[in-house]
Design a protein around this motif. Structure first.
Motif, mmCIF file in Angstrom:
data_model
loop_
_atom_site.group_PDB
_atom_site.id
_atom_site.type_symbol
_atom_site.label_atom_id
_atom_site.label_comp_id
_atom_site.label_asym_id
_atom_site.label_seq_id
_atom_site.Cartn_x
_atom_site.Cartn_y
_atom_site.Cartn_z
ATOM 1 N N GLU A 101 29.522 38.477 34.271
ATOM 2 C CA GLU A 101 29.065 38.066 35.597
ATOM 3 C C GLU A 101 27.793 38.784 36.015
ATOM 4 O O GLU A 101 27.207 38.459 37.045
ATOM 5 N N GLY A 102 27.399 39.756 35.221
ATOM 6 C CA GLY A 102 26.197 40.507 35.559
ATOM 7 C C GLY A 102 26.339 41.350 36.809
ATOM 8 O O GLY A 102 25.365 41.579 37.535
ATOM 9 N N ARG A 103 27.554 41.814 37.092
ATOM 10 C CA ARG A 103 27.783 42.629 38.282
ATOM 11 C C ARG A 103 29.033 43.479 38.099
ATOM 12 O O ARG A 103 29.684 43.451 37.051
ATOM 13 N N TYR A 104 29.356 44.261 39.110
ATOM 14 C CA TYR A 104 30.565 45.072 39.107
ATOM 15 C C TYR A 104 31.639 44.382 39.951
ATOM 16 O O TYR A 104 31.324 43.742 40.950
ATOM 17 N N ARG A 105 32.899 44.537 39.541
ATOM 18 C CA ARG A 105 34.022 44.002 40.307
ATOM 19 C C ARG A 105 34.955 45.136 40.715
ATOM 20 O O ARG A 105 35.091 46.122 39.988
ATOM 21 N N TRP A 106 35.584 44.988 41.854
ATOM 22 C CA TRP A 106 36.497 46.013 42.358
ATOM 23 C C TRP A 106 37.839 45.943 41.639
ATOM 24 O O TRP A 106 38.393 44.860 41.423
ATOM 25 N N TYR A 107 38.352 47.132 41.283
ATOM 26 C CA TYR A 107 39.672 47.247 40.653
ATOM 27 C C TYR A 107 40.504 48.284 41.388
ATOM 28 O O TYR A 107 39.989 49.310 41.839
ATOM 29 N N GLN A 108 41.782 47.971 41.506
ATOM 30 C CA GLN A 108 42.741 48.930 42.047
ATOM 31 C C GLN A 108 43.429 49.588 40.855
ATOM 32 O O GLN A 108 44.102 48.928 40.069
ATOM 33 N N THR A 109 43.252 50.880 40.711
ATOM 34 C CA THR A 109 43.755 51.590 39.537
ATOM 35 C C THR A 109 44.896 52.531 39.929
ATOM 36 O O THR A 109 44.768 53.310 40.879
ATOM 37 N N ARG A 110 45.987 52.432 39.173
ATOM 38 C CA ARG A 110 47.173 53.257 39.410
ATOM 39 C C ARG A 110 47.661 53.797 38.071
ATOM 40 O O ARG A 110 47.574 53.121 37.038
ATOM 41 N N ALA A 111 48.188 55.019 38.074
ATOM 42 C CA ALA A 111 48.740 55.608 36.848
ATOM 43 C C ALA A 111 49.944 56.485 37.206
ATOM 44 O O ALA A 111 49.976 57.113 38.263
ATOM 45 N N THR A 112 50.922 56.487 36.301
ATOM 46 C CA THR A 112 52.157 57.261 36.487
ATOM 47 C C THR A 112 52.310 58.253 35.343
ATOM 48 O O THR A 112 52.076 57.894 34.179
#
Length: 347
Positions: A101-112
């Motif tokens: 897409e030639g851009r950045y996308r938002w991500y929700q990151t979680r780790a346990t």
């Protein structure tokens, strides 16, 4: 000690089956799945990571994954890891590179954290979920809510102005009611145009014809044509009321008040200093000069000569010519300008 070969074989098959199922599960989920050790050093990333970011799985190891994070968000990501060292879950929202897409996308990151028998953290299992569309929708909802609140205040302000300017102390009750109803109807039509497709531009030709035909005049008396022009919601609200005032005056005193009267309305786009301007010309013909001008000058004249310059950063004139009223309205074309930028009725 003897070992049951069959049991070993069955255990190996079960292990391979379990691993295959796990692989299918990991590759089937939409999230980007990864494993990390201390302080956010990645040890593995699922195929989705490479598919979305374009980074090879091996290159994501250690802190290589940070290369795919937006530079502005990298400190936030590392701060989140620093806060998770004591065993709390890792939570962070940041943007990841999307070459497709030639851009950045938002991500929700979680780790346990994964712990051993002693309770020590041996690794982290994490997922990154694409929430870019959701964030955009939430932002859009916030804008629409603000627009609704502003539009409500704006409508009330314009209504208050219409009510006060429709009564000059000389009109009969019937005349006052008729003027007020006409202006409120024009305001209502403007709101219909603006809410057909929220946030989109309005067709100028349709706006003008809606107001002309609202006067129930013969189309044989009208010539209205021009370039295809889409105007912003802000312009549409002001112009609807301005065209309504011109058409109302034409019905009472001007071109529509007699069979010999004619109205020519034209519009075009002119380029001035590298900007497009909309120019609307309103010309009435076949009207005796003594009858052409409105008996009372108020709300309509103010709309054209004062609010066009103030609201639309343009110019508006209303003149009495030998055969009738002529008006010229011109303003810079600003496609997509929100109704939030409208100050109508506040001055």
């Amino acid at each position: 000690m003897s070992v049951d070969v069959n049991e070993v074989a069955e255990a190996e098959v079960a292990l391979r089956t379990s691993e295959a199922r796990q692989q299918v599960l990991i590759e089937g989920v939409p999230q980007l799945v990864w494993r990390a050790v201390d302080h956010g050093r990645w040890a593995w990333a699922s195929p989705q990571w490479t598919a979305k970011t374009g980074q090879a799985e091996a290159d994501s190891h250690d802190f290589g994954w940070l290369d795919m994070v937006h530079p502005e968000d990298r400190p936030l990501a590392m701060e989140a890891w620093a806060g998770a060292i004591d065993g709390a879950e890792f939570h962070a929202d940041y943007r990841l590179c999307h070459p497709a897409e030639g851009r950045y996308r938002w991500y929700q990151t979680r780790a346990t954290p994964v712990r051993n028998d002693r309770g020590d953290i041996v690794e982290w299992l994490g997922t990154s979920t694409d929430v870019d569309d959701l964030r955009r929708l939430q932002k859009r909802q916030e804008v629409l809510l603000a627009e609704l609140q502003h539009r409500t205040r704006n409508i009330l302000a314009v209504t208050r102005s219409i009510i006060s300017r429709s009564d000059d102390g000389e009109r009969s009750t019937e005349d006052y009611v008729a003027h007020l109803q006409g202006r409120l109807a024009a305001l209502a039509r403007a709101q219909v145009l603006l809410t057909r497709a929220a946030g989109t531009d309005v067709d100028l030709e349709g706006l003008i014809w809606d107001e002309l035909l609202a006067q129930a005049v013969s189309e044989d008396q009208i010539s209205a044509a021009g370039q295809s022009v889409a105007i912003s919601p802000k312009c549409a609200e002001v112009l609807t009321l301005a065209i309504h005032e011109l058409a109302t005056n034409a019905t009472k005193y001007g071109a529509f008040s007699r069979a010999s009267g004619r109205l020519d309305v034209g519009w075009s786009i002119e380029t001035r200093d590298n900007r497009d301007w909309v120019v609307i010309l309103w010309k009435e013909r076949g009207v005796p000069v003594i009858d052409a001008f409105p008996r009372r000058q108020g709300f309509g004249l103010e709309l054209i000569t004062r609010r066009i310059p103030y609201e639309l950063r343009g110019h508006g004139t209303l003149e009495l010519k030998p055969e009738g009223i002529e008006s010229r309205i011109e303003f810079p074309l600003r496609s997509g300008e929100s109704i939030l930028q409208t100050d109508a009725g506040s001055h």
